[in-house]
Write a protein that holds these residues in place. Sequence first.
Motif, PDB file in Angstrom:
ATOM      1  N   LEU A  99      60.853   4.546   6.247  1.00  0.00           N
ATOM      2  CA  LEU A  99      60.972   4.783   7.694  1.00  0.00           C
ATOM      3  C   LEU A  99      61.119   3.497   8.500  1.00  0.00           C
ATOM      4  O   LEU A  99      61.173   3.546   9.725  1.00  0.00           O
ATOM      5  N   ASN A 100      61.165   2.352   7.810  1.00  0.00           N
ATOM      6  CA  ASN A 100      61.434   1.125   8.555  1.00  0.00           C
ATOM      7  C   ASN A 100      62.934   0.985   8.850  1.00  0.00           C
ATOM      8  O   ASN A 100      63.378   0.001   9.412  1.00  0.00           O
ATOM      9  N   SER A 101      63.695   2.028   8.459  1.00  0.00           N
ATOM     10  CA  SER A 101      65.120   2.078   8.820  1.00  0.00           C
ATOM     11  C   SER A 101      65.430   3.461   9.378  1.00  0.00           C
ATOM     12  O   SER A 101      64.756   4.423   9.027  1.00  0.00           O
ATOM     13  N   PHE A 102      66.405   3.560  10.272  1.00  0.00           N
ATOM     14  CA  PHE A 102      66.877   4.895  10.632  1.00  0.00           C
ATOM     15  C   PHE A 102      68.387   5.013  10.459  1.00  0.00           C
ATOM     16  O   PHE A 102      69.033   5.834  11.089  1.00  0.00           O
TER      17      PHE A 102
ATOM     18  N   PRO B   7      64.904   5.230  17.008  1.00  0.00           N
ATOM     19  CA  PRO B   7      66.049   6.160  17.005  1.00  0.00           C
ATOM     20  C   PRO B   7      66.167   6.935  18.317  1.00  0.00           C
ATOM     21  O   PRO B   7      67.274   7.294  18.733  1.00  0.00           O
TER      22      PRO B   7
ATOM     23  N   HIS C 148      63.984  11.666  10.863  1.00  0.00           N
ATOM     24  CA  HIS C 148      64.630  11.026   9.718  1.00  0.00           C
ATOM     25  C   HIS C 148      64.826  12.052   8.583  1.00  0.00           C
ATOM     26  O   HIS C 148      65.729  11.893   7.771  1.00  0.00           O
TER      27      HIS C 148
ATOM     28  N   LYS D 267      61.916  -5.421   8.652  1.00  0.00           N
ATOM     29  CA  LYS D 267      62.507  -4.229   9.285  1.00  0.00           C
ATOM     30  C   LYS D 267      61.547  -3.622  10.303  1.00  0.00           C
ATOM     31  O   LYS D 267      61.959  -3.141  11.357  1.00  0.00           O
ATOM     32  N   SER D 268      60.255  -3.610   9.979  1.00  0.00           N
ATOM     33  CA  SER D 268      59.257  -3.067  10.912  1.00  0.00           C
ATOM     34  C   SER D 268      59.138  -3.946  12.151  1.00  0.00           C
ATOM     35  O   SER D 268      58.889  -3.442  13.256  1.00  0.00           O
TER      36      SER D 268
ATOM     37  N   LYS E 284      54.643  -4.969   9.220  1.00  0.00           N
ATOM     38  CA  LYS E 284      54.366  -5.133   7.785  1.00  0.00           C
ATOM     39  C   LYS E 284      55.522  -5.808   7.063  1.00  0.00           C
ATOM     40  O   LYS E 284      55.354  -6.309   5.959  1.00  0.00           O
ATOM     41  N   ASP E 285      56.714  -5.785   7.654  1.00  0.00           N
ATOM     42  CA  ASP E 285      57.867  -6.440   7.033  1.00  0.00           C
ATOM     43  C   ASP E 285      58.926  -6.692   8.118  1.00  0.00           C
ATOM     44  O   ASP E 285      58.712  -6.351   9.288  1.00  0.00           O
TER      45      ASP E 285
ATOM     46  N   PHE F  26      53.470   0.839  11.816  1.00  0.00           N
ATOM     47  CA  PHE F  26      53.667  -0.277  10.884  1.00  0.00           C
ATOM     48  C   PHE F  26      53.319  -1.615  11.535  1.00  0.00           C
ATOM     49  O   PHE F  26      53.820  -2.653  11.144  1.00  0.00           O
TER      50      PHE F  26
ATOM     51  N   THR G  41      62.941  12.921  17.508  1.00  0.00           N
ATOM     52  CA  THR G  41      63.418  11.814  18.329  1.00  0.00           C
ATOM     53  C   THR G  41      64.462  12.249  19.365  1.00  0.00           C
ATOM     54  O   THR G  41      64.543  11.653  20.432  1.00  0.00           O
TER      55      THR G  41
ATOM     56  N   LEU H 143      61.908  -2.926  14.346  1.00  0.00           N
ATOM     57  CA  LEU H 143      61.600  -1.675  15.051  1.00  0.00           C
ATOM     58  C   LEU H 143      60.738  -1.982  16.277  1.00  0.00           C
ATOM     59  O   LEU H 143      61.019  -1.514  17.382  1.00  0.00           O
TER      60      LEU H 143
ATOM     61  N   VAL I 130      57.928   4.025  14.902  1.00  0.00           N
ATOM     62  CA  VAL I 130      58.839   4.653  13.940  1.00  0.00           C
ATOM     63  C   VAL I 130      59.804   5.591  14.656  1.00  0.00           C
ATOM     64  O   VAL I 130      60.986   5.640  14.340  1.00  0.00           O
TER      65      VAL I 130
END
Lengths: 420, 161
Positions: free
Chosen positions: B25-28, A41, B69, A73-74, A70-71, A66, A140, A77, A37
């Motif tokens: 949080l699967n996006s930033f 960034p 975030h 987008k993850s 899990k999906d 994740f 980050t 990442l 996560v």
Amino acid sequence: MGMNMSEKILAKHAGLESVEPGQLITCKLDMVLANDVTAPPSIKEFEKIGKPVFDREKIALIPDHFQPAKDIKSADLAKSVRDFSRKHNLVNYFEAGRVGIEHVILPEMGIVGPGMLTIGADSHTCTYGAVNGFSTGVGTTDLAVAMATGEAWFKVPEAINVHLVGRKPKNINGKDVILTLIGKIGVDGALYKSLEFTGPGVAELSMTDRLTISNMAIEAGGKAGIFPFDEVTKAYVEGRVKKPYEPVAADEDAKYCQTVEIDLGKLKSVVAFPHLPGNTKAVEDIGEAIQIDQVVIGSCTNGRLEDMEIAAEILRNRKVHEKVRCIVIPGSQWVYKEAMKRGYLEIFIDAGCVVSTPTCGPCLGGYMGILSAGEKCVSTTNRNFRGRMGHVDSEVYLAGPHVAAASAILGRIAAPEEVE
Amino acid sequence: MKVEGKVWRYGDNIDTDVIIPARYLNSFDPKELASHCMEDIDETFAKNVKAGDIMVGGRNFGCGSSREHAPVSIKAAGVPVIIAASFARIFYRNGINIGLPLMEIGDDVEKIKADDKLRVDTSTGTIENLTTGDVFHAHPLPGFVQEIADAGGLINYIKNK
């Protein structure tokens, strides 16, 4: 004036003879950590700096939050972390299925050790105080700069002396100690400060207890939660930590801004009620039964082998209550395999538990056990903020593995003595 | 920096899970994060916040997860400064590092209510409550931390060094 453990580690890494609270310093870092996560960034910010990584052996990137993805987008990442790790040939990148939850595996694999200074883009980085290191969570941007320079700025914190006395009774473990402490000093009781654990009670605590306690220093607002180096530490780090390390001890005249005494002998099994880790209550004082829908046993707080053992001993030859889902998540592949060899996983499965691969998953409402509106969960994780594990109207009650396992059997929040 | 704006007032121990829930949080992407900012405790914020509005909290604002975030979502929603009695330390660092001014004013925060209008000068630390006439002074940033803030954040500071 003597120095405490925090001051000694910070001074050494700043190249100074001594430091004092409030002083701003820049330190060289021994280890820099991020997860799936926080790393993506960070990588983006890192690339703006235009430098190579400072040391490919001192950056640990762990896809645990994740992952397995899990999906989509993850998955994206995780891919960006994987690509970055390969590009820079990082030594401490571990694919899902090879290791586990970051704060379980870094101590377990000896990547962090006594006297070392670590920052991590994860608030529970403070866990490594248990092995006599100074470690703290950052965001980050700090992490991006650290990956490029190997340095970070710090304000030297004041320290609170948590003086432990007494003998630890049966059925009491690290979670009861830290929840009791947070209940006492509040969720901002250690804001901008470090916690240093001292006194004869330290020897009563196993390394698992200490890792649980240091892990939740942040839940009192703390910057770090440090234990002294003793026989327990020595036995744990020997053979694990391959790099040379220098343990630190507080000087006899070390300065503390406050002393809090905890008599381990007087501790009770405690639970933190929604929605703050400081809303603690002894299980025996709860009164009217609180019926539950789910139990989670795992996380960077309580996902170690000893936690699995405590839960398994309680669940042996018993069944999870018909109205409860009990999710057990070993914190690392090593914990998973040992739990299997020792028969704990069989006990969990026979009792009717879900047993998952290592992941942070439900702790932060990621996946693998999200709560619906109105549902209540007893969890060995570290936060019970509103909506933390799912729906904004769900509730999380924090407890140790003993209370969680007993509650899973009885279908309500229960003390371990109630199922003996 | 001088700003004037309406107050969005929140209480003590506002944690980063309510500022931006983990399910996002699967996006930033800052804009996407901003569209969900505070939604679990205040559904109206993301929809109605205007550029220049000021967020005001109580004690221990931004406690919990280190997720950057959270301040990023607030900044991307158009909030130029956050005022609180105190901030959790990781959130405080993150604010400085991303160039979002955070001002600590202790118990004076009790004198700021929802929808009050504030005029804030982040360089002097002066906060005027135009609704009540009260004036407050925030604690100054120590040493080179002010230089990081002046550079607009840590990345610029490091690049300029």
